[in-house]
Design a protein around this motif. Sequence first.
Motif, PDB file in Angstrom:
ATOM      1  N   ASN A   1      62.913  14.697  30.536  1.00  0.00           N
ATOM      2  CA  ASN A   1      61.548  15.040  30.154  1.00  0.00           C
ATOM      3  C   ASN A   1      60.566  14.626  31.234  1.00  0.00           C
ATOM      4  N   VAL A   2      60.779  13.456  31.815  1.00  0.00           N
ATOM      5  CA  VAL A   2      59.919  12.992  32.909  1.00  0.00           C
ATOM      6  C   VAL A   2      60.026  13.945  34.098  1.00  0.00           C
ATOM      7  N   ALA A   3      61.255  14.377  34.406  1.00  0.00           N
ATOM      8  CA  ALA A   3      61.461  15.277  35.547  1.00  0.00           C
ATOM      9  C   ALA A   3      60.762  16.617  35.335  1.00  0.00           C
ATOM     10  N   THR A   4      60.815  17.145  34.113  1.00  0.00           N
ATOM     11  CA  THR A   4      60.149  18.431  33.867  1.00  0.00           C
ATOM     12  C   THR A   4      58.626  18.291  33.928  1.00  0.00           C
ATOM     13  N   ILE A   5      58.107  17.164  33.495  1.00  0.00           N
ATOM     14  CA  ILE A   5      56.662  16.926  33.604  1.00  0.00           C
ATOM     15  C   ILE A   5      56.244  16.870  35.068  1.00  0.00           C
ATOM     16  N   ILE A   6      57.060  16.206  35.889  1.00  0.00           N
ATOM     17  CA  ILE A   6      56.781  16.160  37.330  1.00  0.00           C
ATOM     18  C   ILE A   6      56.810  17.570  37.911  1.00  0.00           C
TER      19      ILE A   6
END
Length: 230
Positions: free
Chosen positions: A181-186
């Motif tokens: 989820n963090v990677a997709t937000i980035i």
Amino acid sequence: MFFGIEWDTSSNLAFALSILPILLIGLWVTIQATVLGFFIALILGLVLATLKSAPTRLISWPAKAITEFIRDTPLLVQLFFLYYVLPDYGIVLPAFLTGALALGVQYSAYTSEVYRAGLEAVAKGQHEAARALNLPSPRTFTHVILPQAIPRIIPALGNYLVSIMKDVPVLSVVTVLEMLNVATIIGDRTFNYLIPLSMVGGLYLILTLLASSGVRYIDVHLPKRGLSLK
């Protein structure tokens, strides 16, 4: 240029290093969810396996029905139910706890079958010997049967540990900021998905290799004749 993509090694490396601390925060959430979910699956799975082995059908049949229901319904449905339905009845849980609980409940159905196979693999003579020594049933189970069953099921339980770890990204649907989820937000904010998603894949590979190595180490070093409880 590689497959039509122009690479700037220095800028890509700088970008990867800049987002690494944020991804490591997501990694820590992933590890926590995996450990808590696996712990719940181990405890609840053992309870279900014990109930399914009960000689009374009034106990064993409901346990079997619950196991089948959990195993035959998708994890995502169970997650939505815990997160969106339970609050209507006054039960409100944090997103992280809800996700870990959903993982644990889902995989408890699988670990219960692993426990059942391990318990049934213990020789019948062990039950008879404990009965001859006049050991009470709870003590027979905890000190004679279970310690002999556990070494037999370590590899299977290890497989489910890895599976839980790879299912943690599902928790993103209830706003848990795990690693993917963090990677997709980035990616949404930088329009660069390749690097963060590649880093997540690499981190997951490292995690699964470490978990598999740990399971193999435990499997090799546990006494095959059973654990010694003093």
